[in-house]
Write a protein that holds these residues in place. Structure first.
Motif, PDB file in Angstrom:
ATOM      1  N   ASP A  88       0.828  -1.203   0.000  1.00  0.00           N
ATOM      2  CA  ASP A  88       0.000   0.000   0.000  1.00  0.00           C
ATOM      3  C   ASP A  88       0.865   1.257   0.000  1.00  0.00           C
ATOM      4  O   ASP A  88       0.363   2.354   0.219  1.00  0.00           O
ATOM      5  N   PRO A  99      -4.824  -1.594  -2.453  1.00  0.00           N
ATOM      6  CA  PRO A  99      -6.030  -1.012  -1.855  1.00  0.00           C
ATOM      7  C   PRO A  99      -6.752  -0.104  -2.839  1.00  0.00           C
ATOM      8  O   PRO A  99      -6.128   0.493  -3.726  1.00  0.00           O
ATOM      9  N   ILE A 106      -8.637  -0.479   3.366  1.00  0.00           N
ATOM     10  CA  ILE A 106      -7.193  -0.334   3.496  1.00  0.00           C
ATOM     11  C   ILE A 106      -6.593  -1.636   4.013  1.00  0.00           C
ATOM     12  O   ILE A 106      -7.309  -2.498   4.537  1.00  0.00           O
ATOM     13  N   LYS A 107      -5.287  -1.767   3.847  1.00  0.00           N
ATOM     14  CA  LYS A 107      -4.586  -3.009   4.197  1.00  0.00           C
ATOM     15  C   LYS A 107      -4.894  -3.463   5.624  1.00  0.00           C
ATOM     16  O   LYS A 107      -5.123  -4.656   5.881  1.00  0.00           O
ATOM     17  N   VAL A 151      -3.321   6.071   1.053  1.00  0.00           N
ATOM     18  CA  VAL A 151      -4.179   5.508   2.098  1.00  0.00           C
ATOM     19  C   VAL A 151      -4.181   6.396   3.346  1.00  0.00           C
ATOM     20  O   VAL A 151      -5.195   6.500   4.045  1.00  0.00           O
TER      21      VAL A 151
END
Length: 338
Positions: free
Chosen positions: A112, A132, A156-157, A282
């Motif tokens: 990400d 993501p 998100i991760k 992110v």
């Protein structure tokens, strides 16, 4: 199915824990390799998993990193060549895709961090790339990611591994009275980090007069630095503290980069990022949704103002946990469909 995972940093242990537990119960087996970096080995030990350390030293300068990269790939290749691995998966392990390709093993690569230069060889050699939904695909394509390889996952991760326990932690926080400021210093050995080292010293010295401070160091050098008598009264744990314990007791989390800052933000812990570099897509998403504040020049006065004006967190936090569940099963299914 035999699955190889390579860990090169601490957050990857939490990231893969639900997948390892889930698939192990179904009879699948894992080969785990790691680099002795940050708190990675101690985290793996705490899980009770079998693992092999390959590549003991973490280099800090670019030339050493470049020279060390092929050496570790060759060591990994030698270790894995007779292990009959079916598929490989790595979270930001730049070594995994090229090693897997050289052995004829299908691989999945996920990251990400659009600033990581290691994405370039990883995108080229991986068979599938998981990113993501908030990471710019244009940035990924500029680093060599082919559109046909890319799978975007929701959220998100951090949601991938927090979706199961995130709501439980949120409920426990309601029952406790958080009383500790946790501080995660800068990732100074990471290739992508270009900021200063120990830039939080003045803030920590100011905060320790009025708050209980715990510093979550990344390596031996940071441990020795913050164990200096100047920081008397600041707690610097030598051993890893569990994520759950941190989250339940955290009054405020101050992070200078990395996954832990996003982990805290998405489950509603008051979080300030002081990262000294370009924000990830992110991170910007969390800031835009009022889940995290960004202030690279944080002072004790700003901390006081922040704590006295806390608002109810955005509902996007629980939404990210829902998305995390979907992302987990997408990741899991990709392993069987590659």
């Amino acid at each position: 199915m035999k699955i190889w995972i390579d860990f090169i940093n601490t957050p990857q242990v939490n990231f893969f824990e639900p997948l390892i537990e889930d698939l192990s119960q179904e009879g699948h087996s894992f080969i785990l390799t790691c680099r002795d970096s940050s708190n990675t080995v101690s985290m793996l030990k705490s899980k009770g998993w079998d693992y092999t350390i390959i590549g003991e030293k973490v280099y800090t300068n670019l030339l050493s990193k470049l020279l060390g990269f092929p050496r570790r790939v060759l060591k990994l290749r030698s270790f894995l060549k007779d292990k009959n691995v079916d598929v490989a998966i790595g979270q930001s392990s730049f070594y995994l895709p090229i090693t897997a390709k050289s052995l004829g093993i299908k691989s999945i690569y996920t990251n990400d961090n659009e600033h990581a230069m290691g994405n370039i060889p990883s995108f080229i050699f991986a068979d599938k790339i998981l990113l993501p939904e908030n990471l710019s695909l244009e940035k990924a394509r500029k680093q060599g990611a082919r559109k046909s390889k890319i799978i975007q996952y929701p959220g998100i991760k951090e949601g991938i591994y927090l979706w199961k326990k995130g709501l439980k932690i949120i409920e426990k926080r309601k029952q406790n009275v958080p009383d500790t400021i946790y501080i995660r210093p800068e990732p100074n050995t990471a290739q992508y980090y270009t900021g200063n080292s120990n830039f939080l010293d003045t803030l920590i010295l100011d905060l320790k007069k009025d708050y209980h401070i715990i510093i979550l160091v990344r390596d031996k050098n940071q441990f020795e630095h913050y164990s200096d008598k100047r920081f008397l009264g600041v707690e610097v744990p030598k051993n890893t503290i569990s994520f759950d314990k941190i989250a339940e007791k955290c009054l405020l989390f101050i992070g200078a980069g990395g996954s832990m800052t996003r982990e805290m933000a998405m489950i509603g812990v008051p979080t300030i990022s002081v990262y000294q570099g370009g924000l990830l897509d992110v991170d910007q998403y969390l800031i835009d949704n009022d889940l995290m504040v960004f202030d690279p020049e944080l002072t004790i006065n700003k901390v006081g103002e922040f704590l006295t004006t806390l608002n109810t967190k955005s509902s996007e936090g629980s939404n990210l946990l829902d998305k995390g569940e979907k992302a987990f099963f997408l990741l899991r299914n990709t392993l069987f469909c590659i």
